[in-house]
Design an enzyme around this catalytic site. Structure first.
Site, short mmCIF file in Angstrom:
data_model
loop_
_atom_site.label_atom_id
_atom_site.label_comp_id
_atom_site.label_asym_id
_atom_site.label_seq_id
_atom_site.Cartn_x
_atom_site.Cartn_y
_atom_site.Cartn_z
N GLN A 176 -7.57 9.93 -4.86
CA GLN A 176 -7.29 10.20 -6.14
C GLN A 176 -8.71 10.48 -6.83
OE1 GLN A 176 -4.79 7.54 -8.03
NE2 GLN A 176 -3.05 8.46 -7.16
N ASP A 327 1.29 4.21 0.77
CA ASP A 327 2.48 4.25 0.05
C ASP A 327 3.52 3.64 0.85
OD1 ASP A 327 0.97 5.17 -2.24
OD2 ASP A 327 1.50 7.20 -1.68
C1 S3P Z 1 -2.30 10.00 -3.82
C2 S3P Z 1 -3.19 9.07 -3.41
C3 S3P Z 1 -3.03 7.71 -3.20
C4 S3P Z 1 -1.60 7.28 -2.93
C5 S3P Z 1 -0.69 8.06 -4.56
C6 S3P Z 1 -1.19 9.51 -4.16
C7 S3P Z 1 -2.80 11.45 -3.99
O1 S3P Z 1 -3.52 6.74 -4.11
O2 S3P Z 1 -1.18 6.11 -3.16
O3 S3P Z 1 0.47 7.78 -4.23
O4 S3P Z 1 -2.01 12.28 -4.20
O5 S3P Z 1 -3.76 11.53 -4.05
P1 S3P Z 1 -5.16 6.45 -4.18
O6 S3P Z 1 -5.99 7.68 -3.98
O7 S3P Z 1 -5.34 5.54 -5.16
O8 S3P Z 1 -5.36 5.56 -2.78
#
Ligand code: S3P
Length: 450
Positions: A176, A327
């Site tokens: 993210q 997840d």
């Molecule tokens: C996601 C990245 C992950 C994941 C989330 C979706 C994404 O989070 O846990 O459900 O779509 O980029 P983080 O970037 O905080 O690891």
């Protein structure tokens, strides 16, 4: 938010027989968000097939509409997105409500950071607790202003302006944060670079390329990646086919794996190598799991996952695998509760800042269901004894869809039913979860005695 919130209330899962059948799961959540964001920027009309119609993604759709994109669901179930062009987002005339979605929140904060207006963001009680400093820091370094509640939490306002490109090394392994910086770089002159010491899911890079952008990815000797994007490239509309979400498939895979005599095939599952750790781990636990029909569709690896039930054995899950299955730990904790022997799952500090504190909430619910475990700061050690857990508890979901589905999986194999206090949270990522599970032979229903 335009999502229809299902009425909240308890849902119970009862001990069932073996699960059998062939199913598909709803579209990948990460890819769905990105298809609407990039489609909403691209010139022309993007068609999205298999979009996840869960509340998280509907929040992104609503936000992109407020920023000027035209997004409609067609009669055939495909979605059409007409974009505004890079650099021409419109000022939203209302607060962007991100609901429960950390992905929508962090990616869209990056997107609007280069737009010359204020964008106000809010979300639900879960999102208001989640850390936003991780995106506020690089966006501020690029020149945006983030005005937030204390601790950089939601609600907040992003004041966008012409940004400076940066080279940013991720202090936490987060797709993210990476995506936030790349989206901020999209309308920024010069080259924006993200360095990730540990590779995270690469859907943003894949999809930027799919929309015609040039993105360079250098894989370092130590496995880290350097991702660079030249700003102010135009995106061209594309056709996106969203594969089934491996994170959703994981619930079915674990359910089948813990129920002897089961045979479940989940077709068309996204198997991006940065997302498929759960299937490898179930294999390490002795599950009879096969991946069939591997193919590439719209730039993503896809295949069918066949799982047969049996007795699992405990294992040590390598912490370095965590990122490819972050997840999936809540449902892996359930698998470990049915296994013989000890399963050690560490290196999971990030689980404490997800939709809920997934280590604490799972530990509490599992203990209430009779599971022996040790809670550490960065994970759980679960001691299985090859017998079904007792169950018989009502578990708090804390606005966390994956907690709800994990405990409903637990209930199908426990001695006594397991109830989750609020089943509506499953709409976030997996509309129709109970119905799909029941079509395989599970016994999940509403109300404590359903
Ligand atoms: C996601 C990245 C992950 C994941 C989330 C979706 C994404 O989070 O846990 O459900 O779509 O980029 P983080 O970037 O905080 O690891």
């Amino acid at each position: 938010m335009n999502a229809q919130k299902t009425v909240s209330g308890p849902v119970s899962s009862h001990r069932s027989g073996p699960l059998n059948g062939t199913v598909t799961v709803p579209g990948d959540k990460s890819i769905s968000h990105r298809s609407l964001i990039l489609g909403g920027l691209a010139i022309g009309t993007t068609t999205v097939e298999g979009l996840l119609e869960g509340e998280d993604v509907l929040c992104t759709a609503d936000a992109m509409r407020k920023l000027g994109a035209t997004i409609t669901r067609n009669e055939d179930g495909k979605w059409s997105v007409s974009g505004v062009g890079v650099g021409t987002l419109g000022e939203p005339d209302a607060v962007l409500d991100m609901g429960n979605s950390g992905t929508a929140a962090r990616l869209l904060m990056g997107l609007v950071a280069s737009a010359p207006f204020n964008t106000f963001f809010c979300g639900d009680a879960s999102l208001h607790k989640r850390p936003m400093r991780r995106v506020a820091l690089p966006l501020t370094e690029m020149g945006a202003t983030i005005t937030s509640r204390s601790g950089d939490r939601f609600p907040l306002c992003v004041t966008g302006r012409d940004l400076m490109p940066i080279e940013y090394e991720l202090p936490v392994a987060s797709a993210q944060v990476k995506s936030c910086v790349l989206l901020a770089g999209l309308d920024t002159p010069g080259i924006t670079t993200v360095i990730e010491p540990k590779p995270t899911r690469d859907h943003t890079e894949n999809m930027l390329r799919h929309f015609g952008a040039e993105v360079s990815v250098e894989v370092r000797e130590d496995g880290g990646r350097v991702i660079s994007l030249e700003g102010q490239q135009e995106l061209k509309a594309a056709k996106v086919i969203v594969p089934g979400d491996p994170s959703s498939a994981a619930f079915l895979a674990v359910a089948a794996a813990i129920m002897p005599g089961s045979e479940v095939t989940i077709e068309n599952v996204g198997l991006n190598p940065l997302r498929d750790g759960i299937f490898e781990t179930l294999g390490d636990m002795g599950a009879d799991i096969e991946i069939l029909n591997i193919r590439i569709e719209a730039g993503e690896q896809v295949g069918d996952v066949r799982v047969k039930g049996g007795l699992l054995k405990g294992c040590v899950v390598p912490p370095e695998r965590a990122i490819s299955m972050i997840d999936e730990y809540p449902v892996l904790f359930v698998a470990a509760s049915f296994a013989s022997g000890t399963t050690t799952m560490l290196g999971l500090e990030e689980l404490r800042v997800k939709e809920s504190d997934r280590i604490a909430v799972m530990a509490e619910g599992l203990k209430a269901c009779g599971v022996k475990l040790e809670e550490l700061d960065d994970g759980l050690i679960i001691h299985g004894n090859a017998l079904p857990p007792k169950g018989g508890a009502t578990v708090k979901t804390e606005l966390d869809h994956r907690i709800a589905m994990s405990f409903l999986v637990m209930g199908i194999g426990s001695e006594e039913p397991v109830t989750v206090d609020d089943g509506s949270v499953m709409e976030t990522s997996f509309p129709g979860f109970s119905k799909l599970m029941n079509s395989l032979g599970a016994k999940i229903g509403t109300g404590p005695d359903a």
